[in-house]
Design an enzyme around this catalytic site. Structure first.
Site, PDB file in Angstrom:
ATOM      1  N   PRO A 214     -29.811  43.440  19.758  1.00  0.00           N
ATOM      2  CA  PRO A 214     -28.781  43.344  18.672  1.00  0.00           C
ATOM      3  C   PRO A 214     -27.733  42.357  18.850  1.00  0.00           C
ATOM      4  CG  PRO A 214     -28.072  45.379  20.599  1.00  0.00           C
ATOM      5  CD  PRO A 214     -29.410  44.589  20.925  1.00  0.00           C
ATOM      6  N   ASP A 386     -25.404  40.040  23.409  1.00  0.00           N
ATOM      7  CA  ASP A 386     -26.018  41.346  23.194  1.00  0.00           C
ATOM      8  C   ASP A 386     -25.042  42.426  23.169  1.00  0.00           C
ATOM      9  OD1 ASP A 386     -27.485  43.559  23.612  1.00  0.00           O
ATOM     10  OD2 ASP A 386     -28.853  42.641  25.118  1.00  0.00           O
ATOM     11  N   HIS A 387     -24.915  43.106  21.983  1.00  0.00           N
ATOM     12  CA  HIS A 387     -23.939  43.958  21.568  1.00  0.00           C
ATOM     13  C   HIS A 387     -24.097  45.248  22.333  1.00  0.00           C
ATOM     14  CE1 HIS A 387     -20.490  45.079  19.654  1.00  0.00           C
ATOM     15  NE2 HIS A 387     -21.045  45.395  18.527  1.00  0.00           N
ATOM     16  N   ARG A 388     -25.199  45.671  23.184  1.00  0.00           N
ATOM     17  CA  ARG A 388     -25.496  46.602  24.267  1.00  0.00           C
ATOM     18  C   ARG A 388     -24.614  46.603  25.136  1.00  0.00           C
ATOM     19  NH1 ARG A 388     -31.668  46.632  24.934  1.00  0.00           N
ATOM     20  NH2 ARG A 388     -31.158  44.091  25.356  1.00  0.00           N
ATOM     21  N   ILE A 390     -21.876  43.734  25.515  1.00  0.00           N
ATOM     22  CA  ILE A 390     -20.777  42.955  25.295  1.00  0.00           C
ATOM     23  C   ILE A 390     -20.135  43.488  23.727  1.00  0.00           C
ATOM     24  CG2 ILE A 390     -19.450  40.747  24.788  1.00  0.00           C
ATOM     25  CD1 ILE A 390     -21.856  39.660  26.583  1.00  0.00           C
TER      26      ILE A 390
END
Length: 414
Positions: A214, A386-388, A390
């Site tokens: 993501p 990576d939104h998982r 950060i």
């Protein structure tokens, strides 16, 4: 005796009312059972409503733009009479006679070669007049099909419809477009060029990274006036330093304060592997595709050492002389298009890493200094993460701190 029969809208599903986008018949038309009479459009699809029986249209109760619901009157047909059957038989008989006439003319051998062109044209016109019931092909497609064709840049005149009366259906348009994509237009010259081995490998990897991670990308512009003055001063001493080496040093300083960016997810995706080393992957454009050699221990090297190593490793990358181990072990990647151009772009994270920095070409912009606008060198940056791992706030803090270090070059040199 002829009888009048009403044709009402049947049950078409869970809709209160739908839009009439096309009326396919007019008063006086003789139609067969199952001939389409109107086209309706909902927010999900378009559909054609067929005639439940044969007859002659005597009245029309709807027009284009009306809304119609189940049970409402569409039109009235005069049916179940010898008169209607006779007219239908006449139409079918006329078509058969026309086909026979055309076939006879196709195989007829004319004994007299003195026939004038005008006579030939006249003879050819006669059967064509009997086929005047045919309309232009554009008239045999619903508005939604025409709209899609315009968006795709496809001429409906080149498509043969498989619906009733040659009507172009959704599957006809899609099949035509698929054929062009697969084989190209017969009017255009094409060339099939196989992808290089590097592009095949990197392409699969990048596609997987883009689809499974993501991505979030934050953009910023850095005031690099101090950096440019320092570079100019070093150039006068015959020391050439590219902006990239300054960015590499600044990134390492920022990574030390934000260790989540210098990390990767383990195979389970539930644990973060924090890396204590600072090896930077540098994306390099080569004739065969993109490669990412790794510069190790960036924090322990001077600007001049980094410049020399970067020049040497980039040169070998373009010549295809890199060893496999020279493209492994990066903890963070930088992709710089500054030497080519562009204002911004979204770099794709190089898994298993969790972040990547994109660098575009520097520009001179008018910046307000409190009293007036002055020309200032600025550098566009794009940080994808990576939104998982950060979140947005952490990404903003990372970018703000990197901006501060690049803006004040003394922080980098100390």
């Amino acid at each position: 005796m002829p009888t009048q029969k009403n044709v009402e809208l049947p049950d078409i599903g869970d809709f209160d009312s739908v839009d009439v986008i096309e009326v396919l018949v007019k008063v006086g038309d003789v139609i067969n059972e199952n001939d389409s009479i109107i086209t309706l459009e909902t927010d999900k699809a378009t559909m054609e409503i067929p005639a439940p029986f044969a007859g002659k249209v005597t009245t029309l109760s709807i027009k284009v733009g009306d809304k119609i619901a189940k049970g409402e009157l569409i039109l009235t047909l005069e049916s179940e009479s010898e008169e209607i059957k006779s007219e239908l038989d006449q139409v079918e008989g006329k078509s058969e006679n026309v086909e026979k006439t055309i076939k006879q003319e196709d195989i007829e051998v004319k004994p007299d070669n003195s026939e004038t062109p005008q006579d030939s044209i006249k003879n050819n016109d006669e059967p064509q007049e009997e086929l005047s019931v045919k309309t232009e092909i554009d008239s045999h497609a619903s508005p939604s099909i025409r709209k899609l064709a315009r968006e795709l840049g496809v001429s409906l005149a080149k498509i043969k419809g498989t619906g009733q009366k040659g009507r172009i259906l959704d599957k006809d348009l899609k099949s035509f477009v698929k054929q062009i994509v697969s084989h190209g237009s017969t009017d255009d010259e094409v060339e099939i060029v196989p992808l290089s081995r590097i592009k095949k490998i990197s392409g699969k990897h990048l596609a997987k990274c883009w689809s499974t991670i993501p991505h979030v990308t934050q953009f910023d512009e850095v005031n690099i006036e101090q950096m440019e003055k320092f570079r100019l001063h070093q150039k006068e001493r015959n020391i050439k330093l590219s902006p990239l080496v300054f960015i590499m040093k600044a990134v390492v300083q920022t990574l030390k304060r934000h260790p989540n960016f210098n990390a990767s997810l383990d195979e389970s995706g539930e644990n973060l592997v924090i890396k204590k080393y600072f090896n930077l992957g540098i994306a390099v454009d080569t004739p065969n595709g993109l490669v990412v050699p790794v510069v190790r221990n960036v924090g322990k090297k001077s600007l001049i050492e980094l410049s020399d190593e970067l020049t040497e490793i980039s040169s070998r990358a373009r010549e295809g002389l890199l060893e496999a181990n020279e493209m492994k072990g990066a903890s963070f990647t930088i992709s710089s298009l500054g030497g080519i151009g562009g204002t911004q772009f979204t770099p794709i994270i190089n898994s298993p890493e969790v972040a990547i920095l994109g660098v575009s070409r520097s520009q001179i912009k008018p910046i307000w200094n409190g009293d007036s606008f002055e020309p200032t060198a600025t550098l566009p940056l794009a940080l994808s993460y990576d939104h998982r791992v950060i979140d947005g706030a952490e990404g903003a803090r990372f970018m703000a701190e990197l901006n501060q270090i690049l803006r004040n070059i003394m922080e980098m040199l100390l």
